[in-house]
Design a protein around this motif. Structure first.
Motif, PDB file in Angstrom:
ATOM      1  N   LYS A   1      77.606 -59.752 -25.797  1.00  0.00           N
ATOM      2  CA  LYS A   1      78.719 -59.925 -26.737  1.00  0.00           C
ATOM      3  C   LYS A   1      78.888 -58.670 -27.582  1.00  0.00           C
ATOM      4  O   LYS A   1      77.980 -57.863 -27.704  1.00  0.00           O
ATOM      5  CB  LYS A   1      78.471 -61.121 -27.658  1.00  0.00           C
ATOM      6  N   SER A   2      80.065 -58.521 -28.165  1.00  0.00           N
ATOM      7  CA  SER A   2      80.360 -57.408 -29.058  1.00  0.00           C
ATOM      8  C   SER A   2      81.006 -57.923 -30.328  1.00  0.00           C
ATOM      9  O   SER A   2      81.570 -59.011 -30.354  1.00  0.00           O
ATOM     10  CB  SER A   2      81.338 -56.437 -28.383  1.00  0.00           C
TER      11      SER A   2
ATOM     12  N   LEU B   1      86.529 -55.741 -27.465  1.00  0.00           N
ATOM     13  CA  LEU B   1      85.480 -54.804 -27.052  1.00  0.00           C
ATOM     14  C   LEU B   1      84.395 -55.491 -26.228  1.00  0.00           C
ATOM     15  O   LEU B   1      84.170 -56.693 -26.353  1.00  0.00           O
ATOM     16  CB  LEU B   1      84.849 -54.159 -28.283  1.00  0.00           C
ATOM     17  N   THR B   2      83.726 -54.702 -25.391  1.00  0.00           N
ATOM     18  CA  THR B   2      82.563 -55.162 -24.638  1.00  0.00           C
ATOM     19  C   THR B   2      81.388 -54.265 -25.020  1.00  0.00           C
ATOM     20  O   THR B   2      81.594 -53.161 -25.531  1.00  0.00           O
ATOM     21  CB  THR B   2      82.795 -55.058 -23.120  1.00  0.00           C
ATOM     22  N   PRO B   3      80.145 -54.697 -24.767  1.00  0.00           N
ATOM     23  CA  PRO B   3      79.008 -53.835 -25.083  1.00  0.00           C
ATOM     24  C   PRO B   3      79.099 -52.460 -24.413  1.00  0.00           C
ATOM     25  O   PRO B   3      78.678 -51.457 -24.989  1.00  0.00           O
ATOM     26  CB  PRO B   3      77.807 -54.628 -24.565  1.00  0.00           C
TER      27      PRO B   3
ATOM     28  N   LEU C   1      73.525 -48.103 -26.469  1.00  0.00           N
ATOM     29  CA  LEU C   1      73.641 -49.522 -26.757  1.00  0.00           C
ATOM     30  C   LEU C   1      72.573 -49.948 -27.754  1.00  0.00           C
ATOM     31  O   LEU C   1      71.406 -49.597 -27.611  1.00  0.00           O
ATOM     32  CB  LEU C   1      73.471 -50.327 -25.462  1.00  0.00           C
TER      33      LEU C   1
ATOM     34  N   ASP D   1      81.603 -50.620 -24.078  1.00  0.00           N
ATOM     35  CA  ASP D   1      82.493 -49.726 -24.827  1.00  0.00           C
ATOM     36  C   ASP D   1      81.722 -48.894 -25.850  1.00  0.00           C
ATOM     37  O   ASP D   1      82.179 -47.833 -26.248  1.00  0.00           O
ATOM     38  CB  ASP D   1      83.582 -50.521 -25.554  1.00  0.00           C
ATOM     39  N   MET D   2      80.577 -49.405 -26.296  1.00  0.00           N
ATOM     40  CA  MET D   2      79.745 -48.743 -27.303  1.00  0.00           C
ATOM     41  C   MET D   2      80.555 -48.318 -28.528  1.00  0.00           C
ATOM     42  O   MET D   2      80.500 -47.186 -28.987  1.00  0.00           O
ATOM     43  CB  MET D   2      78.974 -47.581 -26.681  1.00  0.00           C
ATOM     44  N   LYS D   3      81.336 -49.276 -29.052  1.00  0.00           N
ATOM     45  CA  LYS D   3      82.148 -49.057 -30.251  1.00  0.00           C
ATOM     46  C   LYS D   3      81.886 -50.169 -31.248  1.00  0.00           C
ATOM     47  O   LYS D   3      81.607 -51.302 -30.870  1.00  0.00           O
ATOM     48  CB  LYS D   3      83.630 -49.017 -29.893  1.00  0.00           C
ATOM     49  N   ASN D   4      81.996 -49.823 -32.522  1.00  0.00           N
ATOM     50  CA  ASN D   4      81.770 -50.769 -33.609  1.00  0.00           C
ATOM     51  C   ASN D   4      82.995 -50.804 -34.522  1.00  0.00           C
ATOM     52  O   ASN D   4      83.274 -49.818 -35.203  1.00  0.00           O
ATOM     53  CB  ASN D   4      80.551 -50.356 -34.436  1.00  0.00           C
TER      54      ASN D   4
ATOM     55  N   ILE E   1      73.025 -59.586 -32.548  1.00  0.00           N
ATOM     56  CA  ILE E   1      74.254 -59.834 -31.790  1.00  0.00           C
ATOM     57  C   ILE E   1      73.874 -60.425 -30.440  1.00  0.00           C
ATOM     58  O   ILE E   1      72.990 -59.920 -29.748  1.00  0.00           O
ATOM     59  CB  ILE E   1      75.077 -58.548 -31.632  1.00  0.00           C
TER      60      ILE E   1
ATOM     61  N   ASP F   1      84.032 -57.941 -32.731  1.00  0.00           N
ATOM     62  CA  ASP F   1      85.463 -57.735 -32.524  1.00  0.00           C
ATOM     63  C   ASP F   1      86.238 -58.005 -33.799  1.00  0.00           C
ATOM     64  O   ASP F   1      85.826 -58.824 -34.625  1.00  0.00           O
ATOM     65  CB  ASP F   1      86.003 -58.671 -31.431  1.00  0.00           C
TER      66      ASP F   1
END
Length: 127
Positions: A53-54, A77-79, A109, A81-84, A49, A56
């Motif tokens: 970038k994240s 999302l942004t990095p 991260l 946010d630590m969400k997938n 990645i 989305d």
């Protein structure tokens, strides 16, 4: 993908170089548009990645010839946010698009997800 009346393959078209995990598409007769929910995964040349970038969930809106009209970032999302996000899908009911997907968290991260998936639905009005 295109098939003839006997289900023989005719052709296919890449809709977005960064798009993955589409769980289907729909066509709206009222607008003459196709809607596709997918994951936008900005990868580098070595399949990682891209920095900053994240992943989305994105709603792609296409005309009848599959030309992109608009790309709506659903999750944003942004990095940090630590969400997938994962497994997006879309349905159309009474002039509203319902985009469903799941989201999990990551402890650090770049680490794998925590397997704490939560289902989310975002609603968009068709205009």
């Amino acid at each position: 993908m295109q098939y003839d009346s006997d289900w023989n393959f005719i052709s296919s078209k890449v809709l977005d170089e960064d798009a993955q995990w589409s769980q289907g598409a729909l066509f709206d007769d009222a607008t003459g548009r196709f809607y596709v929910a997918f994951l936008d995964i900005p990868l580098t040349a070595d399949n990682k990645i891209a920095r900053g970038k994240s992943v989305d969930v994105v709603l792609g809106i296409f005309d009848q010839d599959w030309n992109l009209i608009e790309k709506v970032n659903v999750t944003g999302l942004t990095p940090a946010d630590m969400k997938n996000p994962g497994r997006p899908s879309v349905v159309l009911v009474d002039g509203k698009l319902y985009v469903s997907y799941d989201v999990s968290t990551a402890s650090q991260l770049g680490q794998s997800e925590n397997m704490d998936w939560q289902c989310t639905v975002d609603i968009f009005e068709v205009k």
